[in-house]
Write a protein that holds these residues in place. Structure first.
Motif, PDB file in Angstrom:
ATOM      1  N   MET A  54       0.843  -1.174   0.000  1.00 51.43           N
ATOM      2  CA  MET A  54       0.000   0.000   0.000  1.00 51.43           C
ATOM      3  C   MET A  54       0.894   1.245   0.000  1.00 51.43           C
ATOM      4  N   ARG A  55       0.572   2.180  -0.873  1.00 55.06           N
ATOM      5  CA  ARG A  55       1.321   3.435  -0.944  1.00 55.06           C
ATOM      6  C   ARG A  55       0.629   4.495  -0.095  1.00 55.06           C
ATOM      7  N   TYR A  56       1.451   5.282   0.572  1.00 52.04           N
ATOM      8  CA  TYR A  56       0.932   6.360   1.407  1.00 52.04           C
ATOM      9  C   TYR A  56       1.263   7.693   0.765  1.00 52.04           C
ATOM     10  N   GLU A  57       0.512   8.698   1.149  1.00 52.98           N
ATOM     11  CA  GLU A  57       0.768  10.046   0.656  1.00 52.98           C
ATOM     12  C   GLU A  57       2.132  10.529   1.128  1.00 52.98           C
ATOM     13  N   LYS A  58       2.687  11.474   0.381  1.00 52.93           N
ATOM     14  CA  LYS A  58       3.964  12.058   0.767  1.00 52.93           C
ATOM     15  C   LYS A  58       3.814  12.704   2.146  1.00 52.93           C
ATOM     16  N   GLY A  59       4.788  12.484   3.002  1.00 51.56           N
ATOM     17  CA  GLY A  59       4.754  13.047   4.351  1.00 51.56           C
ATOM     18  C   GLY A  59       4.101  12.138   5.380  1.00 51.56           C
ATOM     19  N   HIS A  60       3.500  11.031   4.942  1.00 48.41           N
ATOM     20  CA  HIS A  60       2.825  10.120   5.875  1.00 48.41           C
ATOM     21  C   HIS A  60       3.793   9.568   6.924  1.00 48.41           C
ATOM     22  N   ARG A  61       4.965   9.161   6.474  1.00 45.49           N
ATOM     23  CA  ARG A  61       5.948   8.583   7.398  1.00 45.49           C
ATOM     24  C   ARG A  61       6.329   9.604   8.468  1.00 45.49           C
ATOM     25  N   GLU A  62       6.576  10.851   8.067  1.00 40.94           N
ATOM     26  CA  GLU A  62       6.961  11.896   9.015  1.00 40.94           C
ATOM     27  C   GLU A  62       5.818  12.209   9.986  1.00 40.94           C
ATOM     28  N   GLU A  63       4.591  12.235   9.470  1.00 46.39           N
ATOM     29  CA  GLU A  63       3.426  12.486  10.336  1.00 46.39           C
ATOM     30  C   GLU A  63       3.248  11.365  11.354  1.00 46.39           C
ATOM     31  N   THR A  64       3.440  10.132  10.914  1.00 46.68           N
ATOM     32  CA  THR A  64       3.306   8.984  11.804  1.00 46.68           C
ATOM     33  C   THR A  64       4.377   9.021  12.884  1.00 46.68           C
ATOM     34  N   ARG A  65       5.596   9.322  12.503  1.00 46.35           N
ATOM     35  CA  ARG A  65       6.703   9.423  13.463  1.00 46.35           C
ATOM     36  C   ARG A  65       6.416  10.523  14.472  1.00 46.35           C
ATOM     37  N   ARG A  66       5.920  11.656  13.978  1.00 51.06           N
ATOM     38  CA  ARG A  66       5.593  12.787  14.853  1.00 51.06           C
ATOM     39  C   ARG A  66       4.512  12.384  15.855  1.00 51.06           C
ATOM     40  N   ARG A  67       3.499  11.647  15.395  1.00 48.46           N
ATOM     41  CA  ARG A  67       2.417  11.200  16.279  1.00 48.46           C
ATOM     42  C   ARG A  67       2.961  10.283  17.372  1.00 48.46           C
ATOM     43  N   ILE A  68       3.849   9.364  17.009  1.00 46.23           N
ATOM     44  CA  ILE A  68       4.452   8.472  18.005  1.00 46.23           C
ATOM     45  C   ILE A  68       5.256   9.287  19.017  1.00 46.23           C
ATOM     46  N   LEU A  69       6.061  10.229  18.541  1.00 45.56           N
ATOM     47  CA  LEU A  69       6.850  11.078  19.445  1.00 45.56           C
ATOM     48  C   LEU A  69       5.956  11.864  20.399  1.00 45.56           C
ATOM     49  N   ASP A  70       4.886  12.441  19.875  1.00 44.35           N
ATOM     50  CA  ASP A  70       3.998  13.254  20.711  1.00 44.35           C
ATOM     51  C   ASP A  70       3.301  12.411  21.782  1.00 44.35           C
ATOM     52  N   VAL A  71       2.808  11.247  21.394  1.00 43.03           N
ATOM     53  CA  VAL A  71       2.133  10.368  22.356  1.00 43.03           C
ATOM     54  C   VAL A  71       3.132   9.884  23.408  1.00 43.03           C
ATOM     55  N   ALA A  72       4.298   9.424  22.968  1.00 41.28           N
ATOM     56  CA  ALA A  72       5.313   8.928  23.903  1.00 41.28           C
ATOM     57  C   ALA A  72       5.764  10.043  24.843  1.00 41.28           C
ATOM     58  N   SER A  73       5.951  11.230  24.317  1.00 44.31           N
ATOM     59  CA  SER A  73       6.401  12.354  25.132  1.00 44.31           C
ATOM     60  C   SER A  73       5.407  12.637  26.258  1.00 44.31           C
ATOM     61  N   ALA A  74       4.141  12.707  25.932  1.00 47.03           N
ATOM     62  CA  ALA A  74       3.114  12.977  26.949  1.00 47.03           C
ATOM     63  C   ALA A  74       3.037  11.836  27.962  1.00 47.03           C
ATOM     64  N   GLN A  75       3.064  10.605  27.469  1.00 44.10           N
ATOM     65  CA  GLN A  75       2.977   9.462  28.389  1.00 44.10           C
ATOM     66  C   GLN A  75       4.200   9.359  29.292  1.00 44.10           C
ATOM     67  N   PHE A  76       5.387   9.561  28.742  1.00 41.88           N
ATOM     68  CA  PHE A  76       6.607   9.510  29.564  1.00 41.88           C
ATOM     69  C   PHE A  76       6.561  10.576  30.650  1.00 41.88           C
ATOM     70  N   ARG A  77       6.173  11.798  30.285  1.00 45.46           N
ATOM     71  CA  ARG A  77       6.148  12.882  31.268  1.00 45.46           C
ATOM     72  C   ARG A  77       5.080  12.664  32.326  1.00 45.46           C
ATOM     73  N   GLU A  78       3.960  12.104  31.928  1.00 41.35           N
ATOM     74  CA  GLU A  78       2.842  11.900  32.861  1.00 41.35           C
ATOM     75  C   GLU A  78       3.085  10.717  33.795  1.00 41.35           C
ATOM     76  N   SER A  79       3.608   9.600  33.254  1.00 37.72           N
ATOM     77  CA  SER A  79       3.695   8.360  34.025  1.00 37.72           C
ATOM     78  C   SER A  79       5.110   7.884  34.315  1.00 37.72           C
ATOM     79  N   GLY A  80       6.089   8.424  33.622  1.00 35.03           N
ATOM     80  CA  GLY A  80       7.462   7.973  33.765  1.00 35.03           C
ATOM     81  C   GLY A  80       7.828   7.000  32.660  1.00 35.03           C
ATOM     82  N   ILE A  81       9.085   6.999  32.291  1.00 39.75           N
ATOM     83  CA  ILE A  81       9.555   6.166  31.181  1.00 39.75           C
ATOM     84  C   ILE A  81       9.356   4.687  31.474  1.00 39.75           C
ATOM     85  N   ALA A  82       9.755   4.245  32.655  1.00 38.27           N
ATOM     86  CA  ALA A  82       9.692   2.822  32.996  1.00 38.27           C
ATOM     87  C   ALA A  82       8.262   2.289  33.021  1.00 38.27           C
ATOM     88  N   ALA A  83       7.311   3.143  33.369  1.00 40.52           N
ATOM     89  CA  ALA A  83       5.925   2.700  33.501  1.00 40.52           C
ATOM     90  C   ALA A  83       5.178   2.636  32.170  1.00 40.52           C
TER      91      ALA A  83
END
Length: 191
Positions: free
Chosen positions: A1-30
């Motif tokens: 399946m082909r994705y639109e241009k920029g899809h990979r960067e948007e997906t990476r950004r979404r993972i970073l944003d979710v992980a950042s909020a979760q790490f800060r809220e609950s801690g990395i180990a948790a």
């Protein structure tokens, strides 16, 4: 399946944003990768398209989140925002109560100390950049004195924010913030 241009960067950004909020809220180990990917609306397998490991993600989250804070410090400097305003904003009840969107240093510093050298090196570089910018906002003293003041102020701010979040007595928490504001401003204004 082909994705639109920029899809990979948007997906990476979404993972970073979710992980950042979760790490800060609950801690990395948790926080587990499955929870991050689920909240990001992705499969667990998709994680490894973007990051080699959880440690790689932690390092990238730190670099990204601290780079954003660094940009805020640059904007403050360019706009002539006094260091006192930065101190008051950082040591506010809003910031204390918003760990998931707040400073990654205050939320994660104790855990970062236990991470591999590469993660700690990335963190160290960003903290050095932030304290350098903070030193430029301080008006009193030589360059060396302003640097020492910036390090003391940043250390006071981070420690006070952590302590204010850890205690379960709201009055004491507020006192910690208020006293830290006074102390950090006194450091900034000392001759």
């Amino acid at each position: 399946m082909r994705y639109e241009k920029g899809h990979r960067e948007e997906t990476r950004r979404r993972i970073l944003d979710v992980a950042s909020a979760q790490f800060r809220e609950s801690g990395i180990a948790a926080v587990g990768l499955a929870g991050i990917m689920s909240e990001a609306g992705l499969t667990n397998g998709a994680f490894y398209t973007h990051f080699a490991s959880k440690e790689d993600l932690v390092r990238e989250v730190l670099i990204d989140a601290l780079a954003r804070r660094e940009e805020r410090h640059k904007a403050n400097l360019e706009n002539g925002v006094p260091v006192e305003t930065v101190i008051r904003d950082y040591l506010s009840t809003r910031h204390r109560d918003g760990a998931g969107t707040g400073c990654p240093t205050a939320a994660l510093v104790a855990e970062i100390a236990r991470h591999p050298k590469a993660t700690r090196a990335a963190f160290t570089g960003k903290v050095a950049d932030i304290t350098t910018l903070m030193a430029e906002q301080i008006r009193q003293g030589s360059a060396d004195q302003r640097r020492r003041k910036a390090i003391a102020i940043y250390s006071t701010m981070v420690g006070a924010l952590q302590l204010s979040r850890a205690v379960n007595d709201k009055q004491l928490s507020d006192e910690i913030l208020d006293n830290a504001v006074e102390t950090a401003i006194a450091i900034a204004n000392a001759p």
